[in-house]
Design a protein around this motif. Structure first.
Motif, PDB file in Angstrom:
ATOM      1  N   GLY A   1       0.821  -1.198   0.000  1.00 38.65           N
ATOM      2  CA  GLY A   1       0.000   0.000   0.000  1.00 38.65           C
ATOM      3  C   GLY A   1       0.854   1.247   0.000  1.00 38.65           C
ATOM      4  O   GLY A   1       2.080   1.192   0.031  1.00 38.65           O
ATOM      5  N   PRO A   2       0.196   2.393  -0.032  1.00 40.97           N
ATOM      6  CA  PRO A   2       0.941   3.655  -0.067  1.00 40.97           C
ATOM      7  C   PRO A   2       1.767   3.866   1.202  1.00 40.97           C
ATOM      8  O   PRO A   2       1.317   3.569   2.305  1.00 40.97           O
ATOM      9  N   GLY A   3       2.938   4.381   1.017  1.00 39.85           N
ATOM     10  CA  GLY A   3       3.824   4.631   2.146  1.00 39.85           C
ATOM     11  C   GLY A   3       3.790   6.082   2.582  1.00 39.85           C
ATOM     12  O   GLY A   3       2.977   6.881   2.110  1.00 39.85           O
ATOM     13  N   PRO A   4       4.671   6.469   3.496  1.00 38.99           N
ATOM     14  CA  PRO A   4       4.667   7.829   4.030  1.00 38.99           C
ATOM     15  C   PRO A   4       4.985   8.896   2.983  1.00 38.99           C
ATOM     16  O   PRO A   4       4.458  10.009   3.055  1.00 38.99           O
ATOM     17  N   ALA A   5       5.802   8.586   1.988  1.00 39.72           N
ATOM     18  CA  ALA A   5       6.111   9.575   0.957  1.00 39.72           C
ATOM     19  C   ALA A   5       4.873   9.883   0.116  1.00 39.72           C
ATOM     20  O   ALA A   5       4.613  11.043  -0.228  1.00 39.72           O
TER      21      ALA A   5
ATOM     22  N   PRO B   1      -2.751   7.414   8.353  1.00 42.18           N
ATOM     23  CA  PRO B   1      -3.030   6.269   7.489  1.00 42.18           C
ATOM     24  C   PRO B   1      -4.527   6.126   7.226  1.00 42.18           C
ATOM     25  O   PRO B   1      -5.362   6.576   7.999  1.00 42.18           O
ATOM     26  N   PHE B   2      -4.873   5.478   6.163  1.00 35.89           N
ATOM     27  CA  PHE B   2      -6.259   5.252   5.776  1.00 35.89           C
ATOM     28  C   PHE B   2      -6.938   4.338   6.791  1.00 35.89           C
ATOM     29  O   PHE B   2      -6.390   3.322   7.189  1.00 35.89           O
ATOM     30  N   ARG B   3      -8.139   4.705   7.202  1.00 35.97           N
ATOM     31  CA  ARG B   3      -8.896   3.889   8.152  1.00 35.97           C
ATOM     32  C   ARG B   3     -10.063   3.231   7.430  1.00 35.97           C
ATOM     33  O   ARG B   3     -10.784   3.883   6.689  1.00 35.97           O
TER      34      ARG B   3
END
Length: 71
Positions: free
Chosen positions: A49-53, A63-65
């Protein structure tokens, strides 16, 4: 999970030669152990999934909930 290839044993030039059969068996076990105990596990390096960048670039601080929080 390691993949193991199976090949039929080739008939040596001299059918009575035991050294050819021993060489084939040794070669099989060498390939087997090299494949079965290979430390490289690509599934450990896949992104999940998408990271911090990505979050920083798209303006998402948290982060997505999946579930909304109860108020």
């Amino acid at each position: 999970m390691a993949l193991i290839e199976t090949n039929s044993i080739a008939v040596p030039a001299r059918a009575g030669s035991a050294s050819g059969l021993v060489t084939e068996i040794k070669g099989f076990w060498k390939r087997f152990f090299a494949t079965a105990f290979n430390p490289y596990r690509p599934e450990l390096h896949y992104m999940r999934g998408p990271g911090p960048a990505w979050r920083a670039k798209h303006g998402m601080d948290t982060p997505f909930r999946l579930k909304p929080r109860d108020l």
